[in-house]
Design an enzyme around this catalytic site. Structure first.
Site, PDB file in Angstrom:
ATOM      1  N   ASP A  63      -8.429  -3.263  -1.955  1.00 45.44           N
ATOM      2  CA  ASP A  63      -8.096  -1.864  -2.223  1.00 45.44           C
ATOM      3  C   ASP A  63      -9.035  -1.215  -3.234  1.00 45.44           C
ATOM      4  O   ASP A  63      -9.828  -1.903  -3.892  1.00 45.44           O
ATOM      5  CB  ASP A  63      -6.636  -1.753  -2.710  1.00 45.44           C
ATOM      6  CG  ASP A  63      -6.279  -2.818  -3.747  1.00 45.44           C
ATOM      7  OD1 ASP A  63      -7.199  -3.417  -4.332  1.00 45.44           O
ATOM      8  OD2 ASP A  63      -5.081  -3.041  -3.972  1.00 45.44           O
ATOM      9  N   ASN A 129       6.851  -4.820  -8.692  1.00 41.13           N
ATOM     10  CA  ASN A 129       7.836  -4.310  -7.718  1.00 41.13           C
ATOM     11  C   ASN A 129       7.696  -4.984  -6.346  1.00 41.13           C
ATOM     12  O   ASN A 129       8.272  -4.534  -5.365  1.00 41.13           O
ATOM     13  CB  ASN A 129       7.716  -2.785  -7.579  1.00 41.13           C
ATOM     14  CG  ASN A 129       6.357  -2.348  -7.025  1.00 41.13           C
ATOM     15  OD1 ASN A 129       5.476  -3.173  -6.806  1.00 41.13           O
ATOM     16  ND2 ASN A 129       6.186  -1.054  -6.799  1.00 41.13           N
ATOM     17  N   HIS A 131       4.816  -5.315  -4.663  1.00 40.78           N
ATOM     18  CA  HIS A 131       3.741  -4.804  -3.797  1.00 40.78           C
ATOM     19  C   HIS A 131       2.624  -5.841  -3.650  1.00 40.78           C
ATOM     20  O   HIS A 131       2.426  -6.681  -4.519  1.00 40.78           O
ATOM     21  CB  HIS A 131       3.210  -3.436  -4.265  1.00 40.78           C
ATOM     22  CG  HIS A 131       2.323  -3.417  -5.462  1.00 40.78           C
ATOM     23  ND1 HIS A 131       2.525  -2.577  -6.534  1.00 40.78           N
ATOM     24  CD2 HIS A 131       1.185  -4.112  -5.766  1.00 40.78           C
ATOM     25  CE1 HIS A 131       1.570  -2.750  -7.422  1.00 40.78           C
ATOM     26  NE2 HIS A 131       0.743  -3.682  -6.979  1.00 40.78           N
ATOM     27  N   GLU A 136       3.041  -0.354  -1.236  1.00 41.85           N
ATOM     28  CA  GLU A 136       4.212  -0.160  -2.083  1.00 41.85           C
ATOM     29  C   GLU A 136       5.500  -0.341  -1.267  1.00 41.85           C
ATOM     30  O   GLU A 136       5.456  -0.353  -0.024  1.00 41.85           O
ATOM     31  CB  GLU A 136       4.163   1.251  -2.680  1.00 41.85           C
ATOM     32  CG  GLU A 136       2.974   1.498  -3.613  1.00 41.85           C
ATOM     33  CD  GLU A 136       3.198   0.946  -5.026  1.00 41.85           C
ATOM     34  OE1 GLU A 136       3.879  -0.093  -5.189  1.00 41.85           O
ATOM     35  OE2 GLU A 136       2.672   1.565  -5.968  1.00 41.85           O
TER      36      GLU A 136
HETATM   37  C1  GLP Z   1      -2.779  -3.950  -8.512  1.00 40.90           C
HETATM   38  C2  GLP Z   1      -3.539  -4.387  -7.280  1.00 40.90           C
HETATM   39  C3  GLP Z   1      -2.889  -5.592  -6.647  1.00 40.90           C
HETATM   40  C4  GLP Z   1      -2.616  -6.658  -7.707  1.00 40.90           C
HETATM   41  C5  GLP Z   1      -1.679  -6.104  -8.750  1.00 40.90           C
HETATM   42  C6  GLP Z   1      -1.301  -7.124  -9.816  1.00 40.90           C
HETATM   43  O1  GLP Z   1      -1.717  -3.120  -8.228  1.00 40.90           O
HETATM   44  N1  GLP Z   1      -3.646  -3.348  -6.312  1.00 40.90           N
HETATM   45  O2  GLP Z   1      -3.728  -6.099  -5.633  1.00 40.90           O
HETATM   46  O3  GLP Z   1      -2.078  -7.792  -7.115  1.00 40.90           O
HETATM   47  O4  GLP Z   1      -2.337  -5.010  -9.352  1.00 40.90           O
HETATM   48  O5  GLP Z   1      -2.143  -7.036 -10.922  1.00 40.90           O
HETATM   49  P1  GLP Z   1      -2.203  -8.115 -12.067  1.00 40.90           P
HETATM   50  O6  GLP Z   1      -2.911  -9.283 -11.522  1.00 40.90           O
HETATM   51  O7  GLP Z   1      -2.998  -7.439 -13.159  1.00 40.90           O
HETATM   52  O8  GLP Z   1      -0.806  -8.412 -12.471  1.00 40.90           O
END
Ligand code: GLP
Length: 233
Positions: A63, A129, A131, A136
């Protein structure tokens, strides 16, 4: 679903390194799906320090924020250059272009590229949440690469990683849930107490679009690596 429990994130990163070595040695890694976020930082650190060669590997990132240029410090493109692509050589790397003039066309083109380069392995982190990528709650399990509206929960969590006073974009381009599920193998990384609720939803074993991560239950080759040991039966 296979679940591997580890003591901490560092041990998880070590486990991932071993799995990557196995895949590369077996010649089973041509196309790799990558994620961003704090979960991935120690993983990429280990790859960079290692003698693993990714020269024949093509990558796709999950993304990117809409409206951030690749050289913007807050973009996922910048994150990838800083933590991995600037330090290890890859055959070719793809990230959705969040500043494309026609975002719908960019999503369609990205999905087409994925179709031409089937993912051997897809790494995933997880949002608090539930995702995955920027899919989402409420996103269809049939979704392909699309423009996603981020929830207040995600904006709140992710804004802490914005290191200047710029406003966090509230839209992103993201691979869809079907795009992720098309990968031959999926590795989900879940570290830290803040992810307990999301992992619990997955462990309950009931698919619901309310918690996008539960889509993984339908996939035949998922490995979860986590340090939340007591949730695993
Ligand atoms: C973002 C990304 C996700 C990722 C998530 C968790 O929202 N789009 O792909 O898994 O963050 O992030 P973190 O690893 O910092 O907890």
């Amino acid at each position: 679903m296979k679940v591997i429990t580890v003591e901490n994130q560092e041990q998880g990163a070590q486990k991932v390194l071993e799995m990557m070595k196995e895949q590369l040695d077996a010649g089973k890694l041509d196309v790799l799906g990558l994620a961003t976020g704090s979960t991935m930082i120690p993983i990429y650190e280990k790859w960079v320090e290692s003698d693993l060669s990714f020269e024949n590997v093509t990558t796709f990132n999950l993304d990117e924020y809409v409206s951030l240029e690749a050289n913007d410090k807050n973009s996922y493109s910048f994150f990838m250059d800083e933590h991995l692509f600037g330090k290890k050589k890859f055959k070719k790397t793809y990230i959705p272009n969040g500043v494309a003039e026609d975002l719908e066309a960019e999503c369609a083109a990205y999905e087409e590229l994925l179709r031409q380069h089937p993912l051997d392995v897809q790494f995933l982190g997880i949002g608090v949440n539930g995702h995955i990528a920027f899919n989402e709650p409420g996103t269809s399990f049939e979704s392909v690469t699309h423009i996603a509206q981020l929830t207040d929960s995600t904006l709140g969590v992710n804004s802490q990683f914005f290191d200047n006073d710029k406003q966090i974009p509230d839209t992103a381009l993201t691979m869809g849930i079907a795009s992720v599920l098309a990968a031959k193998k999926i590795i989900l990384l879940v570290f830290g107490e803040k992810k307990r609720f999301a992992l619990k939803k997955l462990m309950e074993g009931k698919t619901t679009t309310e918690y996008p991560v539960t889509a993984l239950i339908k996939h035949s080759d998922v490995t979860v690596i986590t340090d939340i040991k007591d949730l695993v039966k």
